[in-house]
Design a protein around this motif. Sequence first.
Motif, short mmCIF file in Angstrom:
data_model
loop_
_atom_site.label_atom_id
_atom_site.label_comp_id
_atom_site.label_asym_id
_atom_site.label_seq_id
_atom_site.Cartn_x
_atom_site.Cartn_y
_atom_site.Cartn_z
N PRO A 1 0.68 4.24 8.05
CA PRO A 1 -0.08 5.35 7.42
C PRO A 1 -1.26 4.89 6.58
CG PRO A 1 2.30 5.59 7.06
CD PRO A 1 2.09 4.23 7.65
N MET A 2 -1.19 3.70 5.98
CA MET A 2 -2.19 3.29 5.00
C MET A 2 -3.34 2.49 5.61
SD MET A 2 -0.60 4.90 2.88
CE MET A 2 -0.83 4.81 1.12
N LEU A 3 -3.34 2.35 6.92
CA LEU A 3 -4.38 1.58 7.60
C LEU A 3 -4.98 2.47 8.68
CD1 LEU A 3 -5.47 -1.36 7.59
CD2 LEU A 3 -3.86 -1.83 9.44
N PHE A 4 -6.20 2.95 8.47
CA PHE A 4 -6.87 3.85 9.40
C PHE A 4 -6.05 5.12 9.67
CE2 PHE A 4 -7.93 -0.56 11.05
CZ PHE A 4 -9.03 -0.69 10.24
N SER B 1 -4.28 3.92 0.22
CA SER B 1 -4.67 3.43 1.54
C SER B 1 -5.54 2.18 1.40
CB SER B 1 -5.47 4.50 2.28
OG SER B 1 -4.63 5.58 2.64
N LEU B 2 -5.41 1.28 2.35
CA LEU B 2 -6.24 0.06 2.36
C LEU B 2 -7.61 0.35 2.96
CD1 LEU B 2 -3.54 -2.51 3.48
CD2 LEU B 2 -4.41 -2.10 1.18
N THR B 3 -7.68 1.37 3.80
CA THR B 3 -8.97 1.84 4.32
C THR B 3 -9.10 3.30 3.93
OG1 THR B 3 -7.97 2.46 6.43
CG2 THR B 3 -8.95 0.26 6.29
N LEU B 4 -10.34 3.74 3.80
CA LEU B 4 -10.56 5.09 3.31
C LEU B 4 -11.83 5.60 3.98
CD1 LEU B 4 -8.93 6.69 1.26
CD2 LEU B 4 -10.47 5.89 -0.51
N VAL C 1 5.92 7.13 1.05
CA VAL C 1 5.28 6.54 2.22
C VAL C 1 6.18 5.42 2.76
CG1 VAL C 1 3.20 5.42 3.13
CG2 VAL C 1 3.03 7.03 1.21
N ARG D 1 -5.68 7.90 7.44
CA ARG D 1 -6.07 9.07 6.67
C ARG D 1 -4.90 9.66 5.88
NH1 ARG D 1 -10.36 12.56 9.95
NH2 ARG D 1 -10.32 13.61 7.96
N ALA D 2 -3.94 8.81 5.52
CA ALA D 2 -2.83 9.26 4.71
C ALA D 2 -3.32 9.74 3.35
CB ALA D 2 -1.82 8.13 4.52
N ASP D 3 -4.41 9.14 2.89
CA ASP D 3 -4.90 9.44 1.56
C ASP D 3 -5.13 10.94 1.36
OD1 ASP D 3 -5.80 7.82 -0.82
OD2 ASP D 3 -7.44 9.26 -0.61
N GLU D 4 -5.74 11.58 2.35
CA GLU D 4 -6.03 13.00 2.20
C GLU D 4 -4.74 13.83 2.13
OE1 GLU D 4 -9.13 13.95 5.18
OE2 GLU D 4 -9.55 11.81 5.14
N ILE E 1 -1.79 12.70 1.08
CA ILE E 1 -1.13 12.38 -0.20
C ILE E 1 -1.76 13.18 -1.34
CG2 ILE E 1 -0.76 10.56 -1.92
CD1 ILE E 1 -0.55 8.58 0.48
N GLN E 2 -3.08 13.19 -1.40
CA GLN E 2 -3.74 13.89 -2.52
C GLN E 2 -3.48 15.39 -2.48
OE1 GLN E 2 -4.45 11.92 -4.73
NE2 GLN E 2 -4.47 10.16 -3.38
N ALA F 1 0.83 -1.20 0.00
CA ALA F 1 0.00 0.00 0.00
C ALA F 1 0.87 1.25 0.00
CB ALA F 1 -0.93 -0.01 1.22
N ALA F 2 1.98 1.21 0.73
CA ALA F 2 2.91 2.34 0.74
C ALA F 2 3.53 2.54 -0.64
CB ALA F 2 4.00 2.12 1.79
N LYS G 1 0.19 15.98 -3.58
CA LYS G 1 0.36 15.76 -5.03
C LYS G 1 -0.28 16.89 -5.82
CE LYS G 1 1.01 10.81 -5.36
NZ LYS G 1 0.40 9.53 -5.75
#
Lengths: 268, 268
Positions: free
Chosen positions: B89-92, A128-131, B111, B94-97, B99-100, A122-123, B103
Amino acid sequence: MGKVYLVGAGPGAVDLITVRGAKLLEQADIVFYDALVDPEMLHLCPQAVQVAVGKRCGKLSSAQQFINKRLVDAAQKYQTVVRLKGGDPMLFGRADEEIQTLKAAGIVVKVVPGITAALAGAASIQQSLTLRGVSRSVAFVTLAQGTENLTTGQPIANPSADTLVYYMGRKDAAKIAQRLIEQGQYGGTHQQDTPVQILEAVSTPRERFWSSTLQELADGKADTWFDSSSPALIMVGEALRDPLQSTSAKINNGLQDSHIFANSRRRA
Amino acid sequence: MGKVYLVGAGPGAVDLITVRGAKLLEQADIVFYDALVDPEMLHLCPQAVQVAVGKRCGKLSSAQQFINKRLVDAAQKYQTVVRLKGGDPMLFGRADEEIQTLKAAGIVVKVVPGITAALAGAASIQQSLTLRGVSRSVAFVTLAQGTENLTTGQPIANPSADTLVYYMGRKDAAKIAQRLIEQGQYGGTHQQDTPVQILEAVSTPRERFWSSTLQELADGKADTWFDSSSPALIMVGEALRDPLQSTSAKINNGLQDSHIFANSRRRA
């Protein structure tokens, strides 16, 4: 009597072991390592006797029993014994058998966790695996070996979760995808256009990604892409949709082209 | 423009960060860290500007937007920016926000995975999350926040797996257990006497365990035990049965007494 440390080596890259694991390697008198461990990691323990126990996941249990015995023998001879296992020891690692054997022999065991491949993957793809609002659960699954609970004799149920990560599911990939699509038609979580990310040799120089949909996986389009000499992960779920694709995917609600590429994708 | 590294700090213990993460901390110009990160870990980066972003999981998204903005600003001023996040970071996470946002601002992001609490917890109690012939899947779940998919509006399904690990499920623990027992009566995986392990403050000096059954959890017996100032994991599944208890449990097929104890259990 020595102590035995079951240490997770992590997904492959030498610097993705924990600081605690690296220090134990530096102190080890003897290190037993898996086929999944990168030989470069052994540069952390030049002082130690290094023993390959060339088992890959899914091999015969006699090999496991032989490893168990060697660990017990080593603890009677050396002070610090490290059993270095690919990934994390407590997830698809068969650490349990080693722990029980060592404890039965009166040997002190400690376990040091490792980065499991799904999280490193995932890194790598920066997904992310959860969103939040999309996926609040992720299941890690192996299809290897028996599908019956050995204690109760009951069949082991198929898991369901917003995100699914299959370890060691390569040869059954098309079948898995087909079944998930069928379940989706009866109220299950996943659909034909649910994103699929396949990751091979995560975190190593041979790392490769395949990005597509459940329908394309079911159609066997990944089959020729797989490199059977590398461990592969199959990730399925809406959380894995590339944010740049999500708008058009929602509008079209159809299949996306598969994207085949190596190492550099979405990595800066 | 600098680079931003989202680094998993791991479950708590300073030496359970990865070697890669520790090196990045040593090189960082500025470090933004979570409330879940042990302050002792900041001793790895005495040279860096250290900024607490006091968010715990489940707080308002405005706080998240503020963090996103500060990361973008920092990347315009510093060469090496580390965002240190509890767990992975990728599990619960909120890294996604983050990262986006980065970018979109044209900033390079990398990551670095971290040990997630469930794996560190399994290492602490020396119980595998998967077990050959008993459990071939494990799901990590959060109950925090919404239960609808924000994209599709569909309800987010309850996961099922041989082993379940609930992150942040403390206040709903009895309800979760009750529902799992009900599902078990209709063919689900878990039963009244299915083992439950609750782990608090995993890998830290405040680490505590509570070992019992699903029925006792449903009866609210854990409620007074919880320390609400520590993060807790609830683990459910046959793989978590103490091997020393399994024979009698099979014979009795009844409830076992709960076992309440601190730090030292099954640790050598």
